[in-house]
Design an enzyme around this catalytic site. Structure first.
Site, PDB file in Angstrom:
ATOM      1  CG  ASP A  21      -0.019  -8.760   5.789  1.00  0.00           C
ATOM      2  OD1 ASP A  21      -0.981  -9.525   5.560  1.00  0.00           O
ATOM      3  OD2 ASP A  21       0.955  -9.083   6.484  1.00  0.00           O
ATOM      4  CG  ASN A  69      -2.763 -14.452  -1.369  1.00  0.00           C
ATOM      5  OD1 ASN A  69      -2.820 -13.269  -1.724  1.00  0.00           O
ATOM      6  ND2 ASN A  69      -2.078 -14.820  -0.283  1.00  0.00           N
TER       7      ASN A  69
END
Length: 243
Positions: A21, A69
């Protein structure tokens, strides 16, 4: 990639999973588009894979693209898919030469056929490699994985291949995408976020977690070694009581 080094004693995690991330924030801090951060993050994967053999890490699983996503902008999603294709093209020979076995987990139905074909080819190319087992999660979500596994299990029950009375907690893992992998010993999340984001929900039931502030493109092999080294100080009781 560097040649594998002799393994250290088995005091560390055998399987490390990473939620990579912070790519977008890393790029924004530098006044660059988010895709620039994803490109830097892809390069970082190579360094972490290289560090695994010397640390005794046999399995490395990285979270590259989640089922959630797809909610990102069309341009970012398209850029990520192109980045995956470029990564496979650029790294295939090096991964094979360095004895890295590559697997992909996640639902491939929504991915374009060209990318799926490249994924299949890379898996076949590296199938007999043994130094490091690199698993890349693309269009992966823990809940989605469990749902898909449950459907397969239900079909086997319906067809008579599986006795429903025989189903226990050892049964479902055989239907998961990760059926050939051991559960992760350590899960690392970069960028300072303290959540697991639908990653390896079943498999990480007894994993140790490490949430670190470093953004993924800045996560060096040295920091990886430090986190892996700290794993040996943890008391893993798995529900039991230490005498």
């Amino acid at each position: 990639m560097a040649q594998p080094q002799p393994k250290q004693p088995d005091s560390g995690p055998r399987h490390v999973a990473i939620i990579m991330d912070g790519n977008g924030r890393w790029a924004t801090q530098r006044g660059r588009p988010r895709l620039f951060g994803h490109q830097a993050g892809a390069r970082r994967v190579r360094e972490i894979v290289e560090a695994c053999p010397d640390l005794g890490v046999d399995y490395l699983t990285v979270f590259a693209f989640s089922t959630e996503n797809w909610k990102r902008t069309q341009s970012e999603v398209a850029g990520l898919m192109n980045l995956f294709r470029r990564y496979i093209t650029r790294e295939a020979k090096s991964l094979k030469a360095n004895d890295v076995c590559v697997r992909f987990i996640g639902d491939r139905v929504r991915l374009d056929r060209k990318l799926v074909s490249m994924m299949d080819e890379l898996e076949a190319l590296t199938a007999n490699c043994r130094s490091v087992n690199l698993t890349i999660a693309i269009n992966y979500g823990g809940r989605d994985e469990v749902a898909r596994a449950t459907k397969r299990l239900a079909r086997d029950v319906a067809s008579g291949k599986l006795d429903p009375e025989a189903v226990d907690e050892e049964t479902l893992p055989k239907y998961l995408d990760t059926c050939v992998l051991p559960d992760p010993d350590l899960v690392i999340r970069t960028s300072g976020e303290a959540r697991i984001s639908n990653f390896l929900l079943w498999q990480s039931a007894y994993s140790e977690y490490e949430f670190i502030d470093t953004l993924w493109p800045d996560f060096t092999a040295e920091e990886f070694r430090s986190v892996v080294g700290d794993f040996g100080t943890r008391d893993r009781r798995f529900g039991a009581v230490t005498a």
